[in-house]
Design a protein around this motif. Structure first.
Motif, mmCIF file in Angstrom:
data_model
loop_
_atom_site.group_PDB
_atom_site.id
_atom_site.type_symbol
_atom_site.label_atom_id
_atom_site.label_comp_id
_atom_site.label_asym_id
_atom_site.label_seq_id
_atom_site.Cartn_x
_atom_site.Cartn_y
_atom_site.Cartn_z
ATOM 1 N N CYS A 11 -2.612 8.567 -1.406
ATOM 2 C CA CYS A 11 -4.068 8.443 -1.573
ATOM 3 C C CYS A 11 -4.372 8.553 -3.071
ATOM 4 C CB CYS A 11 -4.753 9.569 -0.786
ATOM 5 S SG CYS A 11 -6.534 9.571 -0.972
ATOM 6 N N ARG A 37 0.680 1.744 -4.309
ATOM 7 C CA ARG A 37 -0.720 2.101 -4.541
ATOM 8 C C ARG A 37 -0.842 3.571 -4.933
ATOM 9 N NH1 ARG A 37 -5.224 3.511 -0.679
ATOM 10 N NH2 ARG A 37 -5.186 5.392 -1.952
ATOM 11 N N LYS A 42 -10.932 9.176 -7.726
ATOM 12 C CA LYS A 42 -11.134 9.282 -6.289
ATOM 13 C C LYS A 42 -12.609 9.465 -5.918
ATOM 14 C CE LYS A 42 -8.554 8.934 -3.763
ATOM 15 N NZ LYS A 42 -8.077 7.603 -3.269
ATOM 16 N N HIS A 189 -7.143 4.979 6.437
ATOM 17 C CA HIS A 189 -8.546 5.392 6.324
ATOM 18 C C HIS A 189 -9.311 5.105 7.603
ATOM 19 C CE1 HIS A 189 -7.314 5.392 2.106
ATOM 20 N NE2 HIS A 189 -8.104 6.435 2.052
ATOM 21 N N GLU A 215 -1.252 4.791 3.448
ATOM 22 C CA GLU A 215 -1.098 5.936 2.538
ATOM 23 C C GLU A 215 0.177 6.714 2.855
ATOM 24 O OE1 GLU A 215 -5.479 6.938 0.825
ATOM 25 O OE2 GLU A 215 -4.748 8.248 2.407
ATOM 26 N N ASP A 226 -6.902 13.520 1.578
ATOM 27 C CA ASP A 226 -6.468 12.792 2.785
ATOM 28 C C ASP A 226 -5.103 13.263 3.322
ATOM 29 O OD1 ASP A 226 -8.821 11.391 2.855
ATOM 30 O OD2 ASP A 226 -8.020 9.538 2.036
ATOM 31 N N GLN A 229 -3.900 12.149 7.013
ATOM 32 C CA GLN A 229 -3.573 10.762 7.367
ATOM 33 C C GLN A 229 -2.372 10.195 6.612
ATOM 34 O OE1 GLN A 229 -7.407 9.393 6.171
ATOM 35 N NE2 GLN A 229 -6.678 8.300 4.385
HETATM 36 MN MN MN Z 1 -7.352 8.113 0.702
#
Ligand code: MN
Ligand code: PEP
Length: 335
Positions: A11, A37, A42, A189, A215, A226, A229
């Motif tokens: 993330c 990524r 953020k 997400h 992610e 995050d 996730q």
């Molecule tokens: Mn994220």
């Protein structure tokens, strides 16, 4: 999987070691085309949480890009992010769901990208990923794509859902009007928890999505944003080994995805309605009021029957559903 675009990484960039370890682990477990990524700035709800490292993390991404020969991507939300990311040679930029909700901001980013590329002809961007807006608005998502298309840079649509609702119907609307734009899914997400990622991705593969942004963090439980996730690189490897389902009737699958989502919402609303009925029951008991009040039921039923005259819902269905809901509300209040 080799023909899919896979974008994986944390993330947020948290430290150079975290980025390097994550990128190395992903690369060694997945040998298909990969874009790494990491969010540098953020968009967080709470100002007292981790807001991203900022500019310094672009150098870390650049070192990963150069030492591992891998393409890198980050989110840009302001003109200054664009300038910094392009100057540092970031390959792919993405527009997040919050920015995508604001066409003035998307236009400003488009203008800045055009200016930066014009100022320095050695600068280049390989692609721009545009996430859907946080609210269900296929037209706005499409408008953002049209704004950025003039740059002459490949544009991909990233379907991340609205909040934690997939919003399949919105993605279908976009895909129907622009089947030429590669469509990717961001199941991380979209779900907000790692358990729901595999079924969402499987559905997207069955719908012939072109790729996925997932992610992935070297130590997900320690992630600064995050955490729930993010997958470990091993979990990513397992996810990417799920076979791609073969589907003949894509239109039917799109429509069924949309209707299943509406059913989920319908049942969530019914559950919510019953929780309010429960509170009404407690209030009536406290105030010594009768649980069943026929005139109130007649009032809401009549209101709905008048509404039905101008909507595609029959009187018969209104009668059946309102009586069923009312009966259950009485049961809840009498418990
Ligand atoms: Mn994220
Ligand atoms: C992200 O990709 O880290 C992000 C913030 O995504 P979104 O804009 O979809 O919430």
């Amino acid at each position: 999987m080799q023909d899919k675009i896979i974008i994986a990484g944390p993330c947020a960039a948290e430290s150079e070691e975290q980025l390097m370890a994550t990128a190395n682990a992903i690369r060694s477990s997945y040998d298909g085309p990969l874009i790494f990524r990491a969010g540098v700035w953020k968009p967080r709800t709470n100002p007292n949480t981790f807001q991203g490292i900022g500019e310094q993390a672009l150098e870390w991404l650049q070192r990963i890009q150069q030492s591992m020969n891998i393409a890198v991507a980050t989110e840009v939300a302001t003109a200054s992010h664009v300038v910094q990311a392009i100057q540092m040679g970031i390959d792919y930029l993405w527009i997040g769901a919050r920015t995508s909700a604001n066409p003035i901001q998307v236009q400003a980013l488009t203008d800045t990208i055009a200016q930066e590329l014009k100022k320095n002809p050695t600068h280049r961007i390989k692609g721009i990923m545009i996430k859907n807006p946080m609210h269900q608005d296929a037209a706005l998502w499409l408008g953002n794509i049209e704004r950025m298309e003039h740059l002459g840079i490949p544009i991909w649509a990233v379907h991340r859902g609205c909040g934690h609702l997939p919003a399949w119907e919105m993605a279908y609307t976009l895909h129907q009007s622009r089947p030429d734009i590669p469509l990717l899914i961001d199941p991380s997400h979209m779900s907000g928890d790692k358990e729901s990622i595999a079924p969402l991705l499987t559905n997207a593969w069955a719908l012939q999505y072109d790729g996925a942004m997932i992610e992935t963090h070297i130590h997900p439980q320690d992630a600064l944003s995050d955490a729930k996730q993010q997958l470990s690189p091993d979990e990513l490897k397992t996810l990417l080994s799920i076979p791609i389902p073969t589907t003949k009737d894509h239109e039917l699958l799109w429509l069924r995805s949309a209707i299943d989502e509406v059913d989920n919402q319908l049942w969530d609303l019914i559950e919510h309605r019953m929780s309010i009925a429960n509170q009404i029951g407690m209030h009536k008991r406290k105030q010594s009021l009768a649980i069943v009040q026929q005139e109130r039921f007649q009032h809401i039923l009549n209101k709905r029957l008048i509404w039905a005259k101008n909507h595609q819902v029959s009187d018969k269905l209104v009668q059946i559903v309102m009586h069923a809901i009312h009966d259950e509300s009485i049961n809840v209040q009498e418990r």
